[in-house]
Design a protein around this motif. Structure first.
Motif, PDB file in Angstrom:
ATOM      1  N   LYS A  17     -18.316 -22.889  23.103  1.00  0.00           N
ATOM      2  CA  LYS A  17     -19.699 -22.417  23.239  1.00  0.00           C
ATOM      3  C   LYS A  17     -19.752 -20.909  23.489  1.00  0.00           C
ATOM      4  CE  LYS A  17     -21.482 -26.782  25.052  1.00  0.00           C
ATOM      5  NZ  LYS A  17     -22.451 -27.205  24.032  1.00  0.00           N
ATOM      6  N   ILE A  18     -20.711 -20.298  22.821  1.00  0.00           N
ATOM      7  CA  ILE A  18     -20.900 -18.848  22.863  1.00  0.00           C
ATOM      8  C   ILE A  18     -22.278 -18.536  23.425  1.00  0.00           C
ATOM      9  CG2 ILE A  18     -21.099 -16.760  21.427  1.00  0.00           C
ATOM     10  CD1 ILE A  18     -19.367 -18.273  19.296  1.00  0.00           C
ATOM     11  N   VAL A  19     -22.351 -17.584  24.330  1.00  0.00           N
ATOM     12  CA  VAL A  19     -23.650 -17.143  24.863  1.00  0.00           C
ATOM     13  C   VAL A  19     -23.819 -15.654  24.619  1.00  0.00           C
ATOM     14  CG1 VAL A  19     -25.131 -16.975  26.898  1.00  0.00           C
ATOM     15  CG2 VAL A  19     -23.507 -18.868  26.689  1.00  0.00           C
ATOM     16  N   PHE A  20     -24.898 -15.274  23.982  1.00  0.00           N
ATOM     17  CA  PHE A  20     -25.282 -13.865  23.836  1.00  0.00           C
ATOM     18  C   PHE A  20     -26.416 -13.573  24.818  1.00  0.00           C
ATOM     19  CE2 PHE A  20     -24.027 -11.732  19.601  1.00  0.00           C
ATOM     20  CZ  PHE A  20     -22.800 -12.379  19.561  1.00  0.00           C
ATOM     21  N   LYS A 332     -19.367 -22.410  32.360  1.00  0.00           N
ATOM     22  CA  LYS A 332     -18.050 -22.311  31.716  1.00  0.00           C
ATOM     23  C   LYS A 332     -18.143 -22.089  30.199  1.00  0.00           C
ATOM     24  CE  LYS A 332     -15.903 -23.750  35.611  1.00  0.00           C
ATOM     25  NZ  LYS A 332     -15.845 -22.540  36.471  1.00  0.00           N
ATOM     26  N   PRO A 333     -18.910 -21.098  29.806  1.00  0.00           N
ATOM     27  CA  PRO A 333     -18.958 -20.778  28.376  1.00  0.00           C
ATOM     28  C   PRO A 333     -17.607 -20.256  27.924  1.00  0.00           C
ATOM     29  CG  PRO A 333     -20.050 -19.059  29.646  1.00  0.00           C
ATOM     30  CD  PRO A 333     -19.676 -20.133  30.629  1.00  0.00           C
ATOM     31  N   ASP A 334     -17.276 -20.463  26.671  1.00  0.00           N
ATOM     32  CA  ASP A 334     -16.014 -19.938  26.140  1.00  0.00           C
ATOM     33  C   ASP A 334     -16.117 -18.450  25.856  1.00  0.00           C
ATOM     34  OD1 ASP A 334     -14.342 -22.513  25.690  1.00  0.00           O
ATOM     35  OD2 ASP A 334     -16.370 -22.967  25.012  1.00  0.00           O
ATOM     36  N   VAL A 335     -17.288 -18.030  25.401  1.00  0.00           N
ATOM     37  CA  VAL A 335     -17.501 -16.605  25.105  1.00  0.00           C
ATOM     38  C   VAL A 335     -18.849 -16.173  25.675  1.00  0.00           C
ATOM     39  CG1 VAL A 335     -17.752 -14.858  23.289  1.00  0.00           C
ATOM     40  CG2 VAL A 335     -16.178 -16.801  22.958  1.00  0.00           C
ATOM     41  N   ASP A 390     -20.158  -6.401  13.976  1.00  0.00           N
ATOM     42  CA  ASP A 390     -18.838  -6.941  14.328  1.00  0.00           C
ATOM     43  C   ASP A 390     -18.913  -7.970  15.452  1.00  0.00           C
ATOM     44  OD1 ASP A 390     -17.564  -5.373  12.469  1.00  0.00           O
ATOM     45  OD2 ASP A 390     -16.637  -4.005  13.913  1.00  0.00           O
ATOM     46  N   LEU A 391     -20.014  -7.989  16.177  1.00  0.00           N
ATOM     47  CA  LEU A 391     -20.075  -8.844  17.369  1.00  0.00           C
ATOM     48  C   LEU A 391     -19.905 -10.320  17.040  1.00  0.00           C
ATOM     49  CD1 LEU A 391     -22.806  -7.537  19.813  1.00  0.00           C
ATOM     50  CD2 LEU A 391     -20.383  -7.950  20.298  1.00  0.00           C
ATOM     51  N   MET A 392     -20.584 -10.785  15.986  1.00  0.00           N
ATOM     52  CA  MET A 392     -20.479 -12.217  15.660  1.00  0.00           C
ATOM     53  C   MET A 392     -19.065 -12.608  15.268  1.00  0.00           C
ATOM     54  SD  MET A 392     -23.033 -14.231  16.336  1.00  0.00           S
ATOM     55  CE  MET A 392     -22.254 -15.602  15.497  1.00  0.00           C
ATOM     56  N   PRO A 393     -18.409 -11.883  14.333  1.00  0.00           N
ATOM     57  CA  PRO A 393     -17.017 -12.239  14.043  1.00  0.00           C
ATOM     58  C   PRO A 393     -16.129 -12.203  15.293  1.00  0.00           C
ATOM     59  CG  PRO A 393     -17.852 -10.700  12.386  1.00  0.00           C
ATOM     60  CD  PRO A 393     -18.927 -10.836  13.425  1.00  0.00           C
ATOM     61  N   LEU A 394     -16.341 -11.225  16.154  1.00  0.00           N
ATOM     62  CA  LEU A 394     -15.541 -11.157  17.379  1.00  0.00           C
ATOM     63  C   LEU A 394     -15.813 -12.357  18.279  1.00  0.00           C
ATOM     64  CD1 LEU A 394     -15.854  -7.344  18.156  1.00  0.00           C
ATOM     65  CD2 LEU A 394     -13.711  -8.584  17.750  1.00  0.00           C
ATOM     66  N   ALA A 395     -17.076 -12.719  18.405  1.00  0.00           N
ATOM     67  CA  ALA A 395     -17.421 -13.864  19.253  1.00  0.00           C
ATOM     68  C   ALA A 395     -16.811 -15.148  18.689  1.00  0.00           C
ATOM     69  CB  ALA A 395     -18.934 -13.995  19.371  1.00  0.00           C
ATOM     70  N   LEU A 396     -16.921 -15.312  17.368  1.00  0.00           N
ATOM     71  CA  LEU A 396     -16.353 -16.511  16.735  1.00  0.00           C
ATOM     72  C   LEU A 396     -14.847 -16.562  16.922  1.00  0.00           C
ATOM     73  CD1 LEU A 396     -18.387 -16.388  13.405  1.00  0.00           C
ATOM     74  CD2 LEU A 396     -18.612 -18.157  15.174  1.00  0.00           C
ATOM     75  N   ALA A 397     -14.194 -15.437  16.738  1.00  0.00           N
ATOM     76  CA  ALA A 397     -12.737 -15.392  16.913  1.00  0.00           C
ATOM     77  C   ALA A 397     -12.359 -15.781  18.337  1.00  0.00           C
ATOM     78  CB  ALA A 397     -12.220 -13.987  16.587  1.00  0.00           C
ATOM     79  N   ASN A 398     -13.050 -15.201  19.304  1.00  0.00           N
ATOM     80  CA  ASN A 398     -12.770 -15.509  20.703  1.00  0.00           C
ATOM     81  C   ASN A 398     -13.090 -16.958  21.054  1.00  0.00           C
ATOM     82  OD1 ASN A 398     -11.931 -13.124  22.678  1.00  0.00           O
ATOM     83  ND2 ASN A 398     -13.110 -12.239  20.988  1.00  0.00           N
ATOM     84  N   ALA A 399     -13.959 -17.568  20.253  1.00  0.00           N
ATOM     85  CA  ALA A 399     -14.283 -18.985  20.461  1.00  0.00           C
ATOM     86  C   ALA A 399     -13.384 -19.885  19.623  1.00  0.00           C
ATOM     87  CB  ALA A 399     -15.756 -19.233  20.117  1.00  0.00           C
ATOM     88  N   GLN A 400     -12.314 -19.322  19.039  1.00  0.00           N
ATOM     89  CA  GLN A 400     -11.377 -20.104  18.215  1.00  0.00           C
ATOM     90  C   GLN A 400     -12.082 -20.751  17.036  1.00  0.00           C
ATOM     91  OE1 GLN A 400      -8.217 -19.924  19.413  1.00  0.00           O
ATOM     92  NE2 GLN A 400      -8.807 -18.993  21.355  1.00  0.00           N
ATOM     93  N   ARG A 401     -13.040 -20.041  16.479  1.00  0.00           N
ATOM     94  CA  ARG A 401     -13.830 -20.616  15.396  1.00  0.00           C
ATOM     95  C   ARG A 401     -13.570 -19.940  14.053  1.00  0.00           C
ATOM     96  NH1 ARG A 401     -18.480 -23.674  16.164  1.00  0.00           N
ATOM     97  NH2 ARG A 401     -18.729 -24.522  18.250  1.00  0.00           N
TER      98      ARG A 401
END
Lengths: 407, 407
Positions: A17-20, A332-335, A390-401
């Motif tokens: 899970k990602i939270v902006f 406990k969000p992942d990102v 770049d934020l979305m790709p970075l968030a997805l990467a950090n979320a193992q997505r």
């Protein structure tokens, strides 16, 4: 920036899970040389603690020196090239009043204005008539104007502003505006702009809008100062691929203001009932936590106080937001990303081009030396000064997505 | 980089003034590992004081690892994509001798060379004949060579170098060169290069240039060692939109060397009478202050001393320049940029690819932690390591000359 098609091919499913967390207009400036920015002046124990566990940087919403409107600022943050996907002013206004805009609709921003007997404009805003009068006159136009073959919606906004929506087959956007931006001349006839592809549809739409203006003048004849209309920003909503398609997410928006809910819906987010206060928004986040894997939580008042030029009030808004950070971490969000869609320094009373302090936390974010969540400190962060897209790709990467590119 | 068309749409008028202070070849290197760069070795109290009130960074003129010539280095600084707008060598030489090149002219760089009786090259530079002989022989070619339907100008440069300009209808640039870059073979016939659009005009121009070379051989027959010519870099000046059109500025150039005045004129600047010394240039700045709103002030000798490999002399040039900073600030400019068009480390005796230390000062620049104007310090600045083409949009934004992008 990697484009959406490139990213889409790398997306994999995950339970993360990602939270902006978006403080609108977050970035600031000192009120006088050598002074602190709003962020620097704020007590922000939770943001600082999170920054020191995060990778930080300064995001550039559009390009160096370019001040973003809310539309492009948000699109960039959501990973969409803001120079490719253009949101017309009419569409933005329609989103702002929570109008349920369909993909084929053409929306325009309208002003009530004053004209003299010869039809020349004497006041481009009709003396800023009260909103109640705008409501009345919009209803009158909505009932009395009839256009062949299309449905027509006139909806009040505030003071002299309204939204016009045409709904029907083969309408086209990207039209010129009727506001000549000066007095003593009549409104301009609307025509298709060069960029338009389907010339016949554009011309037909322009004709319909011109017919609307002509009938509006008759309907409003006895309603001076609001005895005519000006129209601009006539366009369809951009055809955006959804965040579900591109990023494989089940995204949700938590925002109080209709415009931001509308922007989020444009990219496929579910706009959750978000109450009216910041506490309501975090309640919503907790309640909706199991249902979605991407949350965009929008806080308007950092921007509003910046636009007011009220430095101390913006500081207070940042401090209020800071207090909610622990509630987010408890989920406990992942990102977690904390950022803004642009800067709104109180010193400038407006949006600005300055990069936006940004942090990204995850267990694998590779934190840097930044331990203060401020403009000055974030410059030194591991994300550097980077495009907001770049934020979305970075968030997805950090979320193992995102999977590996190439063998 | 946002392109010029994108920027042009956002430009608004203002009364603000922008100054670009350009130390040519500013960036440097240590002479030995662990030593200081030229900037680090220089006393620069005024630059440091300004840097601490500024936002700093390191500008990349073209791309990582690419060493710019003066043409592309300047174009980038002025906001023009240096890979899109190519300045031919002939054009640059013509600008360098203050030749008033017209948009339709084709200019080429010429060398006097030596050929034997069979026409094979024995010296590509004619033994570097003295400049006086170059002047004489250029005049002779200018008088005696006649080409059908075009005007012809042969102008001396220095030693064996001259400029050839053809003026007339339907000439085209982008031609091959006649210098085979080796001895014992004859000069090559010139032909159109593939990229050329108007093939007939290109062929005609190539024929004319070949005819020039043929006649030149006859005229020079008795003038060994300078008994033939080699030609290269034949092209028109690039069609650049002016800074007035694109940026809405009234721009002026203050530069002592003709080439830089010429480069500035290519983008629409007025080249002001600038004297011969640095003091003259700052006098010019003060005198012309009311008449313009953008000033490019060029200082050549940081580059010259770098190309000489004279570290201490380059240090002295930087220190001299530093002394003039207060005079600029006394004019109360809205935006001051201090930068270079590229690096010229004395250690390399040439231009180099290294990013260029840069500061941008304005009341709303959002200053960073950088308090020393050096390569090492500027890396940590709020501009980061950025494309030089970003400088103009940033300067315009800081001068309140760009409106918001999108609603």
């Amino acid at each position: 920036m990697a484009d959406l098609e490139f990213i889409r091919k790398l997306v994999i499913q995950a339970q993360t899970k990602i939270v902006f967390l978006v403080m609108d207009g977050l970035g600031g400036l000192p009120m006088q040389e050598g002074g602190p920015t709003e962020l620097e002046a704020a007590r922000r124990p939770n943001l600082d603690a999170l920054a020191s566990r995060s990778v930080c940087g300064c995001s550039v919403p559009i390009a160096a020196g370019i001040t973003p409107g809310s539309g492009p600022g948000h699109l960039a943050m959501f990973g969409y090239d803001p120079c490719r996907y253009i949101i017309g002013r009419g569409v933005l206004e329609a989103l702002g009043i929570d109008f349920d805009l369909q993909p084929q609709d053409v929306a325009g921003r309208g002003n009530f204005c004053s004209v003299d007997a010869a039809g020349n404009i004497t006041d481009r805003r009709a003396g800023r008539i009260p909103t109640e009068m705008c409501v009345q006159l919009s209803a009158r136009l909505n009932e009395q104007v009839r256009l062949p073959g299309v449905q027509l919606f006139v909806r009040p906004v505030k003071e002299h502003r309204f939204v016009l929506v045409l709904r029907g087959e083969r309408l086209a956007g990207d039209l010129s505006e009727s506001d000549p931006q000066q007095l003593g001349v009549p409104p301009l006839a609307i025509h298709p702009l060069d960029e338009t592809r389907d010339r016949a549809a554009s011309q037909r739409t322009a004709d319909l809008v011109n017919a609307f203006a002509g009938q509006a003048r008759q309907v409003l004849a006895t309603h001076h100062p609001a005895n005519m209309v000006l129209l601009r920003g006539l366009d369809k909503r951009p055809a955006l691929p959804s965040m579900q398609e591109v990023f494989g997410l089940r995204p949700a928006a938590i925002a109080v203001y209709p415009m931001y809910r509308g922007l989020a819906k444009l990219v496929g987010m579910t706009a959750l009932p978000s109450g009216t206060k910041l506490a309501d928004e975090f309640d919503t986040l907790e309640r909706a936590w199991p249902e979605h894997d991407f949350f965009y939580l929008h806080f308007k008042y950092t921007d509003s106080r910046g636009e007011d030029g009220d430095f101390q009030a913006k500081v207070a808004m940042i401090e209020e937001f800071d207090g909610y950070i622990p509630r987010v971490l408890d989920l406990k969000p992942d990102v977690v990303v904390v950022t803004g869609d642009h800067s709104t320094p109180a010193a400038l009373l407006s949006h600005s081009w300055h990069p936006v302090p940004t942090l990204l936390y995850s267990r694998c974010c590779r934190s840097d030396d930044v331990a203060r969540f401020t403009e000055r400190a974030c410059v030194h962060g591991g994300l550097g000064i980077f495009p907001a897209t770049d934020l979305m790709p970075l968030a997805l990467a950090n979320a193992q997505r995102l999977t590996k590119f190439g063998a």
